[in-house]
Design a protein around this motif. Structure first.
Motif, PDB file in Angstrom:
ATOM      1  N   THR A  89       0.815  -1.209   0.000  1.00  0.00           N
ATOM      2  CA  THR A  89       0.000   0.000   0.000  1.00  0.00           C
ATOM      3  C   THR A  89       0.852   1.265   0.000  1.00  0.00           C
ATOM      4  OG1 THR A  89      -1.709  -1.186   1.197  1.00  0.00           O
ATOM      5  CG2 THR A  89      -1.861   1.195   1.209  1.00  0.00           C
ATOM      6  N   ARG A  90       1.934   1.282   0.760  1.00  0.00           N
ATOM      7  CA  ARG A  90       2.787   2.483   0.794  1.00  0.00           C
ATOM      8  C   ARG A  90       3.448   2.737  -0.550  1.00  0.00           C
ATOM      9  NH1 ARG A  90       6.419   0.860   5.528  1.00  0.00           N
ATOM     10  NH2 ARG A  90       5.794  -1.083   4.622  1.00  0.00           N
ATOM     11  N   VAL A  91       3.892   1.689  -1.213  1.00  0.00           N
ATOM     12  CA  VAL A  91       4.510   1.845  -2.534  1.00  0.00           C
ATOM     13  C   VAL A  91       3.466   2.341  -3.534  1.00  0.00           C
ATOM     14  CG1 VAL A  91       5.589   0.615  -4.458  1.00  0.00           C
ATOM     15  CG2 VAL A  91       6.330   0.149  -2.118  1.00  0.00           C
ATOM     16  N   ALA A  92       2.281   1.734  -3.527  1.00  0.00           N
ATOM     17  CA  ALA A  92       1.211   2.150  -4.446  1.00  0.00           C
ATOM     18  C   ALA A  92       0.802   3.600  -4.184  1.00  0.00           C
ATOM     19  CB  ALA A  92       0.015   1.217  -4.317  1.00  0.00           C
ATOM     20  N   SER A  93       0.707   3.991  -2.929  1.00  0.00           N
ATOM     21  CA  SER A  93       0.336   5.369  -2.588  1.00  0.00           C
ATOM     22  C   SER A  93       1.390   6.361  -3.055  1.00  0.00           C
ATOM     23  CB  SER A  93       0.125   5.506  -1.080  1.00  0.00           C
ATOM     24  OG  SER A  93      -0.984   4.746  -0.672  1.00  0.00           O
ATOM     25  N   ALA A  94       2.656   6.013  -2.917  1.00  0.00           N
ATOM     26  CA  ALA A  94       3.742   6.892  -3.375  1.00  0.00           C
ATOM     27  C   ALA A  94       3.718   7.040  -4.894  1.00  0.00           C
ATOM     28  CB  ALA A  94       5.089   6.354  -2.911  1.00  0.00           C
ATOM     29  N   ILE A  95       3.469   5.948  -5.603  1.00  0.00           N
ATOM     30  CA  ILE A  95       3.377   6.010  -7.065  1.00  0.00           C
ATOM     31  C   ILE A  95       2.195   6.877  -7.471  1.00  0.00           C
ATOM     32  CG2 ILE A  95       2.871   4.657  -9.149  1.00  0.00           C
ATOM     33  CD1 ILE A  95       4.475   2.359  -7.831  1.00  0.00           C
ATOM     34  N   ALA A  96       1.056   6.683  -6.817  1.00  0.00           N
ATOM     35  CA  ALA A  96      -0.130   7.477  -7.130  1.00  0.00           C
ATOM     36  C   ALA A  96       0.116   8.958  -6.882  1.00  0.00           C
ATOM     37  CB  ALA A  96      -1.323   6.987  -6.304  1.00  0.00           C
ATOM     38  N   ALA A  97       0.776   9.294  -5.784  1.00  0.00           N
ATOM     39  CA  ALA A  97       1.061  10.703  -5.476  1.00  0.00           C
ATOM     40  C   ALA A  97       1.989  11.318  -6.519  1.00  0.00           C
ATOM     41  CB  ALA A  97       1.676  10.822  -4.082  1.00  0.00           C
ATOM     42  N   ASP A  98       3.004  10.566  -6.952  1.00  0.00           N
ATOM     43  CA  ASP A  98       3.921  11.083  -7.979  1.00  0.00           C
ATOM     44  C   ASP A  98       3.217  11.244  -9.327  1.00  0.00           C
ATOM     45  OD1 ASP A  98       5.998  11.342  -6.220  1.00  0.00           O
ATOM     46  OD2 ASP A  98       7.089   9.563  -6.897  1.00  0.00           O
ATOM     47  N   LEU A  99       2.359  10.284  -9.680  1.00  0.00           N
ATOM     48  CA  LEU A  99       1.603  10.402 -10.930  1.00  0.00           C
ATOM     49  C   LEU A  99       0.650  11.596 -10.883  1.00  0.00           C
ATOM     50  CD1 LEU A  99       0.804   6.664 -11.734  1.00  0.00           C
ATOM     51  CD2 LEU A  99       2.340   8.198 -12.992  1.00  0.00           C
TER      52      LEU A  99
END
Length: 127
Positions: A89-99
């Motif tokens: 979840t933390r990795v997915a959230s970081a990717i989503a925030a950068d996108l």
């Protein structure tokens, strides 16, 4: 996510040049976009490694080597952690925030162009 580039550099000594990032066309169409290459890796992953320490070219190209503990309770501390990036979840959230940030930067450039009367790709599609 868990990039094997460092392993390839061991096999091929001249494997020292990173990809061109961002591509010229992206930079041309979105000059205000601030590119970020974030290499996410798990220290327990035998395939993924930090990239910035490979050489000066990677230090320049890669914005950040970000360690992340991924994988399940049973496999997160083993080499099996390599399969856990997409479920974290933390990795997915970081990717989503950068996108999201990249999208906001890219669309802001389009809005400025529209205000100046320059026909952008977005305007051309609406016409």
């Amino acid at each position: 996510l868990g990039s094997p580039i460092a392993l390839w550099s061991l096999r091929y000594p001249r494997f020292g040049a990173p990809i061109r990032f961002p591509p010229k066309r992206l930079a041309h169409h979105h000059p205000g976009l601030v590119p970020r290459w974030v290499n996410v890796y798990d220290p327990d992953d035998v395939i993924g490694y930090p990239l910035r320490e490979l050489n000066a070219a990677y230090r320049h190209a890669v914005t950040e080597d970000r360690p992340a503990g991924v994988g399940s309770l049973l496999g997160g501390w083993t080499p099996l952690s390599h399969v856990g990036y997409w479920d974290n979840t933390r990795v997915a959230s970081a990717i989503a925030a950068d996108l999201k940030a990249a999208w906001e930067q890219a669309t802001a450039v389009g809005i400025v162009r529209d205000r100046k009367g320059i026909r952008s790709d977005r305007t051309a599609r609406r016409a």
